[in-house]
Write a protein that holds these residues in place. Structure first.
Motif, short mmCIF file in Angstrom:
data_model
loop_
_atom_site.label_atom_id
_atom_site.label_comp_id
_atom_site.label_asym_id
_atom_site.label_seq_id
_atom_site.Cartn_x
_atom_site.Cartn_y
_atom_site.Cartn_z
N THR A 73 5.69 6.60 2.30
CA THR A 73 6.28 7.75 1.60
C THR A 73 6.15 8.99 2.49
N PRO A 74 7.26 9.53 2.99
CA PRO A 74 7.16 10.79 3.74
C PRO A 74 6.69 11.92 2.82
N LEU B 9 -3.93 11.70 -2.49
CA LEU B 9 -4.96 10.65 -2.36
C LEU B 9 -6.00 10.79 -3.47
N GLN B 10 -6.37 12.01 -3.76
CA GLN B 10 -7.37 12.29 -4.79
C GLN B 10 -6.89 11.79 -6.16
N GLN B 11 -5.59 11.97 -6.41
CA GLN B 11 -5.02 11.58 -7.70
C GLN B 11 -4.52 10.14 -7.72
N ASN B 12 -4.69 9.44 -6.58
CA ASN B 12 -4.26 8.04 -6.44
C ASN B 12 -2.75 7.86 -6.51
N THR B 13 -2.02 8.95 -6.28
CA THR B 13 -0.57 8.83 -6.11
C THR B 13 -0.29 8.07 -4.83
N LEU B 14 -1.12 8.32 -3.84
CA LEU B 14 -1.11 7.57 -2.58
C LEU B 14 -2.41 6.79 -2.46
N LEU C 52 0.83 -1.20 0.00
CA LEU C 52 0.00 0.00 0.00
C LEU C 52 0.87 1.26 0.00
N ARG C 53 0.62 2.14 -0.96
CA ARG C 53 1.36 3.41 -1.03
C ARG C 53 0.79 4.34 0.04
N LEU C 54 1.58 4.56 1.07
CA LEU C 54 1.08 5.17 2.30
C LEU C 54 1.88 6.40 2.68
N ARG C 55 1.17 7.52 2.93
CA ARG C 55 1.86 8.70 3.43
C ARG C 55 2.12 8.57 4.91
N PHE D 165 8.67 5.79 11.94
CA PHE D 165 7.38 5.52 11.29
C PHE D 165 7.59 4.88 9.92
N VAL D 166 8.57 5.39 9.17
CA VAL D 166 8.86 4.82 7.85
C VAL D 166 9.27 3.36 8.00
N ASP D 167 10.21 3.09 8.90
CA ASP D 167 10.72 1.72 9.07
C ASP D 167 9.62 0.78 9.55
#
Length: 322
Positions: A187-188, A198-203, A165-168, A175-177
């Motif tokens: 992804t920071p 999120l709207q653009q589905n980048t995340l 899952l691409r997650l901010r 948190f990243v680890d």
């Protein structure tokens, strides 16, 4: 003419004397980051009310919400320099007191009751003692913070279902680890950019307390709140040690008693606000998903332990054993 001048002079002297008599002996400048609608600020107003009433006006509390005195770190530095007196602060204190890192370690706490037992017990006292020793700030009260939860557009009940899952996440190495260890692709990213991503589905997901999920309107771009509760934490209301100890003992007690009242008041507000937030997000279309918390905690554990110093690891183990 001379009589009028004398009368004016006498009146001026009387007014100055009256103002001097009404002036407080001590002024506490209390700056914090929350806005005036936030329950932290409402609690600060309760503190002001209690202090001023029970000190018979000998202490004045001036509140500066919304970072009017600067950022959290700015206000801490100002307190240490003596140009501010109080603030609300959390894991930032680990910059001086490493034990304060426990305030944001993933899966350190099983639930709210566990967190309360730790903060109110010997471990909490140990953390507070180090904070006071290393920062010259005295914790007066503490507030529980809303647990960080995972939002997404598919239900996620186990770490396996994260599946890349691409997650901010905030730009916090731990948190990243941790999310990487649990199977996501963290992804920071700046918080201000998350909605559009999120709207653009980048995340595909993000993680935050319910209060931020609501205020950022993530319900418009995310369908599910997966109740991972991966970070349970608290935050302290602190006062400069020098500022507190410069007061006579009776006024120090007034401040401490008011802080106890503030803490109890904020706790009531917090419980009600969490219920309100969950209901509000459900009404806006979000579905709340119960997850296998133990499985998430187990998956996160190697990354968490790797990140902790020996001193922090000892404290983490003591928390787990409680």
């Amino acid at each position: 003419m001379i009589k009028k001048l004398l009368t004016s002079a006498v009146l001026g002297t009387v007014l100055l004397s009256a103002q001097s008599a009404l002036a407080a002996d001590y002024t506490l400048r209390f700056g914090h980051l929350a806005n005036e609608q936030n329950i932290w600020h409402q609690a600060a107003e309760k503190f002001k009310e209690e202090v001023e009433a029970n000190s018979d006006g000998r202490i004045e509390v001036r509140l500066y919400p919304s970072e009017q005195l600067g950022s959290e770190m700015d206000v801490i530095n100002s307190i240490q320099l003596g140009t501010a007196d109080m603030t609300i602060t959390g894991e930032s204190l680990q910059n001086w007191a490493p034990k304060a890192a426990m305030m944001a370690v993933p899966y350190a706490f099983r639930d709210s009751d566990h967190l309360h037992a730790v903060v109110n017990g010997d471990i909490g006292a140990e953390i507070e003692e180090q904070i006071t020793e290393r920062t010259n700030l005295v914790p007066l009260a503490w507030f529980e913070r809303g647990a960080r939860e995972l939002t997404s557009n598919r239900p996620i009940r186990t770490p396996e279902e994260l599946d890349g899952l691409r997650l901010r996440v905030p730009n916090v190495p731990l948190f990243v680890d941790t999310w990487q260890a649990m199977g996501a692709r963290p992804t920071p990213m700046a918080f201000s950019e998350v909605f559009t991503a999120l709207q653009q589905n980048t995340l595909e997901g993000q993680e935050n307390p319910l209060s931020l999920i609501e205020s950022a309107s993530f319900n418009e771009v995310q369908d599910y709140v997966n109740m991972t509760g991966h970070v349970r934490s608290w935050i302290y209301v602190v006062i400069g040690r020098n500022q507190l100890e410069n007061m006579p003992e009776d006024l120090q007690q007034v401040v401490r008693d008011a802080a106890d009242t503030m803490q109890a008041y904020e706790s009531e507000l917090f419980v009600e606000d969490q219920k309100r937030l969950e209901q509000a997000l459900q009404e806006r279309g979000m579905e709340f998903i119960e997850v296998d918390v133990d499985a998430f905690a187990e998956a996160a554990r190697p990354a968490v332990l790797e990140a902790l110093t020996p001193e922090q690891r000892e404290l983490f183990d003591a928390i787990q054993d409680l």
